[in-house]
Write an enzyme that holds these catalytic residues in place. Structure first.
Site, PDB file in Angstrom:
ATOM      1  N   MET A   1       0.875  -1.113  -0.123  1.00 49.98           N
ATOM      2  CA  MET A   1      -0.123  -0.160  -0.138  1.00 49.98           C
ATOM      3  C   MET A   1       0.876   1.252  -0.300  1.00 49.98           C
ATOM      4  SD  MET A   1      -3.047  -1.454  -0.084  1.00 49.98           S
ATOM      5  CE  MET A   1      -4.260  -0.349   0.675  1.00 49.98           C
ATOM      6  N   CYS A   2       0.321   2.408  -0.173  1.00 49.04           N
ATOM      7  CA  CYS A   2       1.147   3.539  -0.493  1.00 49.04           C
ATOM      8  C   CYS A   2       0.420   4.744   0.546  1.00 49.04           C
ATOM      9  CB  CYS A   2       0.745   4.023  -1.957  1.00 49.04           C
ATOM     10  SG  CYS A   2       1.534   2.842  -2.992  1.00 49.04           S
TER      11      CYS A   2
END
Lengths: 263, 263
Positions: free
Chosen positions: B1-2
């Site tokens: 994820m970011c």
């Protein structure tokens, strides 16, 4: 008028040496104080750095000189405004995506009656310059002619030459254009280039006291071509382009040269 | 994820304080080491800074923290790769021109079966990520629906909400999207925002030892909204968005809020 700088190389190459001289023209050895920008093609990627301030006083320019970015194609521009205010939106280079590729463009010169002469299609300018308008027109014409990339590079080269010749009828149109593989350079009034390959030797910058021995930082296989509005070094022989001439570089080599058929 | 970071303000505002905490998540307080980028809308212009290296070790990140850029809209992203290699071509934010405006996009999450589910039209990705593909699809759908910008902002907001809801059915789709005036934020799983206005007070960053007193660097008229994947400060109350919620900011104010009609 503005100044252009371009590079094509067969290995990821750092353009710090040429930039060090070039950026002096943005307020020190040249009058181009109205912003500057540079675009790098790196691996599969593309990035731009732009600043609406004179390059000699720009923190972004200092970053570029201190943080050597290795790339295979570079396009840079320093601006002396004629059409369009001094602001970030009017700062070159400009870019658009076509065929899943980043196209990058910088222009030196000015064009009269561009709004009437150059009807837009797929791409619209975000700023006020004649330069960005001409880019949007040029890329739109390419897309109209080739919804998908043509298999033969010659037909695209011929189209870009024909479009550049048409733009030259509106004024002055010195051009650098790239798609991540090819670097196209068109001369309307002023553009020069040089190809460096083994045996490499020393080079002395014209605009600042700096000398480099390329033999110390290259391999015998490296081929690097540099283009600039005016030669950047004093001890090398640059090829001065003719009005109406288009050259196409790929991997550092000049792959094609198209001359004007106009009188 | 970011991780995502966004800002909308009614006056050109420097986002250095929030960036100082956010960029720590790129390798220090967070595992997002696979590149980072930031886009600024300034006056009529737009510029991006990107680096495929961890933000805590990035010279470009140091520049951004040392050279406060004042802008009215900011979108930033730090990446932890899932789809697509770690390289510049896969580094957010992504941008395209539509209606003569720069559209900027960053995505947190991942999407399954995106190639089949999202047929492309006007825009093509230049990299390999699901994120850029989804952006090209989203903007192409907007262009198909509105060849010219619609006069009523509500119809565009409704379309963007509908498209984002469709993307959410493919996986996780937290979004920041801007066109130079509006900043759209869509929450699929995780997104928070805060609006700061007079009377301004102090704020304490969660990710690094830094405190600021906004009262000392603002005027009573300033309105600044900040969005982030997780709240950036420890002493303020952030609004935690609901899955399926779209918020639209303009000039620092929340102008619209659309909730999911899905079950």
């Amino acid at each position: 008028m503005c100044e252009l700088l371009g590079m094509s190389a067969n290995v990821p190459t750092d353009i710090t040496f040429s930039m060090a001289g070039f950026l002096q023209r943005g307020g020190a050895t040249g009058p181009h104080r109205d912003g500057w920008g540079v675009a790098f093609y790196e691996d599969a990627g593309y990035r731009e750095f732009k600043d609406p301030h004179p390059s000699i006083a720009s923190p972004v320019a200092r970053l570029i000189l201190d943080y050597p970015i290795k790339s295979r194609i570079v396009i840079s521009h320093i601006r002396q405004a004629n059409v369009g205010q001094v602001n970030l939106g009017n700062t070159h280079p400009f870019s658009r995506e076509l065929w899943g590729r980043h196209w990058c463009y910088a222009h030196n010169g000015q064009l009269a009656g561009f709004r009437e002469a150059l009807p837009l299609s797929y791409f619209q300018p975000t700023g006020q310059t004649d330069s960005e308008w001409a880019f949007c027109w040029l890329l739109g014409e390419i897309r109209k002619a080739f919804p998908h990339p043509p298999e033969q590079p010659e037909v695209l080269q011929a189209l870009i030459h024909r479009l550049a010749e048409q733009l030259r009828t509106l004024g002055v149109f010195n051009l650098l254009l790239a798609d991540g593989e090819q670097l196209y350079a068109y001369c309307s009034t002023k553009l020069a280039h040089i190809t460096r390959c083994a045996p490499f030797g020393p080079a002395i910058l014209k605009d600042t006291e700096l000398e480099i021995d390329f033999a110390a930082c290259t391999t015998p296989q490296d081929v690097v071509s540099v283009l600039a509005t005016e030669p950047l070094t004093t001890n090398e022989e640059w090829h001065i382009m003719q009005p109406g001439e288009l050259v196409v570089f790929q991997d550092g080599h000049c792959r094609a040269r198209l001359l004007s058929t106009a009188g």
